[in-house]
Design a protein around this motif. Sequence first.
Motif, PDB file in Angstrom:
ATOM      1  N   GLU A  57       0.612  -0.862   0.135  1.00  0.00           N
ATOM      2  CA  GLU A  57      -0.122   0.165   0.037  1.00  0.00           C
ATOM      3  C   GLU A  57       0.799   1.820   0.075  1.00  0.00           C
ATOM      4  OE1 GLU A  57      -4.061   1.149   2.629  1.00  0.00           O
ATOM      5  OE2 GLU A  57      -1.960   0.958   3.134  1.00  0.00           O
ATOM      6  N   THR A  58       0.360   2.386  -0.847  1.00  0.00           N
ATOM      7  CA  THR A  58       1.039   3.681  -0.822  1.00  0.00           C
ATOM      8  C   THR A  58       0.569   4.358   0.651  1.00  0.00           C
ATOM      9  OG1 THR A  58      -0.202   4.430  -1.962  1.00  0.00           O
ATOM     10  CG2 THR A  58       1.365   3.366  -3.181  1.00  0.00           C
ATOM     11  N   GLU A  90      -2.281   5.610  -1.086  1.00  0.00           N
ATOM     12  CA  GLU A  90      -3.156   5.123  -0.810  1.00  0.00           C
ATOM     13  C   GLU A  90      -4.252   5.057   0.310  1.00  0.00           C
ATOM     14  OE1 GLU A  90      -2.342   1.966  -5.235  1.00  0.00           O
ATOM     15  OE2 GLU A  90      -2.180   1.715  -2.767  1.00  0.00           O
ATOM     16  N   ASP A 128      -7.492   6.319   1.248  1.00  0.00           N
ATOM     17  CA  ASP A 128      -9.062   6.259   0.826  1.00  0.00           C
ATOM     18  C   ASP A 128      -9.586   4.510   1.312  1.00  0.00           C
ATOM     19  OD1 ASP A 128      -9.654   8.444  -0.731  1.00  0.00           O
ATOM     20  OD2 ASP A 128      -9.069   7.398  -2.597  1.00  0.00           O
ATOM     21  N   ASN A 129      -8.354   4.081   1.058  1.00  0.00           N
ATOM     22  CA  ASN A 129      -8.347   2.543   1.732  1.00  0.00           C
ATOM     23  C   ASN A 129      -8.331   2.476   3.274  1.00  0.00           C
ATOM     24  OD1 ASN A 129      -7.387   1.589  -0.332  1.00  0.00           O
ATOM     25  ND2 ASN A 129      -5.344   1.469   0.523  1.00  0.00           N
TER      26      ASN A 129
END
Length: 230
Positions: A102-103, A106, A109-110
């Motif tokens: 995962e960045t 990101e 939103d995740n």
Amino acid sequence: MATYILVPGADGSAWYWHLVVPELRERGHTVVTVDLPGEDSAGLDAFADAIVAAVHQAAPLPDARIVLVAQSLGGFSAPLICDRVPVDSIVLVNAMVPLPGETAGEWWDNTGQAAGRSAYAEATGRAAGAEFDILTDFFHDVPPEVAKEAMAAPRTGPPAAVFAQPWPLAAWPRVPTRFLQGRDDRFFPLEFQRDVVRERLGIDVETVPGGHLVALSRPRELAAELLKEA
């Protein structure tokens, strides 16, 4: 005695910890702080290199417990040093907890951060969905003189590369981990963090007084929690 490695959040400034440092040092502990790289091309690996270099420069005692403390965005970079420094425990403070691959871009939103922030604002009598305001969201409980000093400093931000680089570890380090969460954090609200931390780390958060910048608003209380790791 312990060695505390204090990793800052998005502004990358060691200054963030300046009120906590004397609370730890006056009790005989070694404290390592670091200014993280600000170049746009600097990613998580560069952050990890800077943290490790600061530890080596401090030359902690061989038999000292090493306590790695990470604030906010520091949750992405600090764990990367655990295969290079013999860390005994990790303490996350109002932190972002990543998943493998995962960045940091990101993550928002995740995890549903925007909805969590909005719901908390509405529950506490503020406008839901309001745009981020650094004074309202970050400095609302920081003493005015400390906030003034912070706002007078040159404004910096994390390099763009930090938000684009996937988190490179296959799993969270096998190191005992605590999570301290400010009960008045408006940016990463307590109930939002309870869900994220339980899902991603399988542990419960421990609440501490203060908002997102708890090292500036409640340094003694935060230091007291960190001293439990010594």
